[in-house]
Design a protein around this motif. Structure first.
Motif, short mmCIF file in Angstrom:
data_model
loop_
_atom_site.label_atom_id
_atom_site.label_comp_id
_atom_site.label_asym_id
_atom_site.label_seq_id
_atom_site.Cartn_x
_atom_site.Cartn_y
_atom_site.Cartn_z
N ALA A 1 -0.96 3.34 9.59
CA ALA A 1 0.11 2.78 8.77
C ALA A 1 -0.41 1.80 7.72
O ALA A 1 0.28 1.51 6.75
CB ALA A 1 1.15 2.08 9.66
N ASP A 2 -1.63 1.30 7.90
CA ASP A 2 -2.18 0.36 6.93
C ASP A 2 -2.90 1.06 5.78
O ASP A 2 -3.42 0.41 4.88
CB ASP A 2 -3.13 -0.62 7.62
N GLN A 3 -2.93 2.38 5.80
CA GLN A 3 -3.60 3.15 4.75
C GLN A 3 -2.58 3.65 3.73
O GLN A 3 -1.43 3.91 4.08
CB GLN A 3 -4.31 4.37 5.37
N PRO A 4 -2.98 3.82 2.46
CA PRO A 4 -2.07 4.40 1.48
C PRO A 4 -1.63 5.79 1.94
O PRO A 4 -2.43 6.56 2.47
CB PRO A 4 -2.92 4.51 0.21
N SER A 5 -0.34 6.10 1.76
CA SER A 5 0.16 7.39 2.20
C SER A 5 1.30 7.84 1.30
O SER A 5 1.84 7.05 0.52
CB SER A 5 0.63 7.31 3.66
N CYS B 1 6.82 14.86 6.31
CA CYS B 1 5.48 14.56 6.81
C CYS B 1 4.89 13.40 6.01
O CYS B 1 5.11 13.30 4.81
CB CYS B 1 4.56 15.76 6.65
N ARG B 2 4.14 12.56 6.70
CA ARG B 2 3.41 11.49 6.03
C ARG B 2 1.95 11.92 5.95
O ARG B 2 1.34 12.25 6.96
CB ARG B 2 3.53 10.18 6.80
N VAL B 3 1.39 11.94 4.74
CA VAL B 3 0.00 12.34 4.52
C VAL B 3 -0.78 11.10 4.12
O VAL B 3 -0.37 10.37 3.23
CB VAL B 3 -0.11 13.43 3.43
#
Length: 195
Positions: A142-146, A156-158
């Motif tokens: 969750a702390d990464q750009p998506s 979907c979250r990529v």
């Protein structure tokens, strides 16, 4: 292959997929606890093995798997043993689509939950890993750009995790997370097979 920067995700998408950029995350890193199955009071660092796994999967899948299994007491099991251990029939233990073979099924004791991991191999020898866990929230990476995309009617979250792409989506009371997905065409096949 070329490593995509977080803002280049649009290049992965083909014309019939929906693309929204409303969920990019930039700035301060969140607590490592945000990336677990559930919030616990466990010490910092428990999510680091997933980041390391993603970093190693493309070049050293065996080392990546050994490291993950060591960190989370992973056990290679049969599909029936996985059902007994987690109390439900994981979708990722079913036979994979034709272009993949299942190398192994592993049950991982992660903070707050047991997770079933299936390691699938492509015909070119490369791997991807499908993690299934009971959770109402998709908090890994969750702390990464998506970005969010719609694939086979599923949101979907990529996320770019090091040199790998990870994709997550909700299936009832469970979350599926795939590490090592190549593009949206492959993701669509996986969503269709696992949802």
């Amino acid at each position: 292959g070329r490593v995509l920067r977080p803002l280049e995700y649009a290049g992965l998408l083909d014309g019939d997929r929906t693309f929204t950029r409303g969920d990019e995350r930039h700035g301060k890193r969140r607590s490592i606890r945000d990336n677990r199955c559930v919030d616990t009071n466990a010490p910092e660092g428990h999510h680091e093995p997933l980041q390391s796994y993603a970093d190693l999967l493309g070049t050293s899948p065996e080392i990546a798997q050994e490291h993950l299994a060591e960190q989370y007491s992973g056990r290679i099991v049969s599909p029936d043993e996985a059902v007994q251990l987690v109390g439900y029939r994981p979708r990722n233990v079913e036979p994979p689509p034709a272009e993949f073979t299942c190398d192994k099924v592993v049950v991982l004791d992660m903070p707050g939950c047991q997770c079933v991991q299936a390691v699938w191999q492509r015909s070119d020898g490369s791997h991807l890993a499908i993690f299934e866990r009971k959770s109402q929230t998709d908090e890994w990476f969750a702390d990464q750009p998506s970005i969010h995309i719609e694939c086979e009617g599923t949101r979907c979250r990529v996320t770019q995790v090091g040199s790998q792409l990870a994709a997550s989506w909700q299936v009832g009371s469970r979350v599926m997370t795939v590490i090592g997905v190549r593009n949206t065409n492959e993701l669509a096949k996986l969503v269709a097979a696992l949802s």
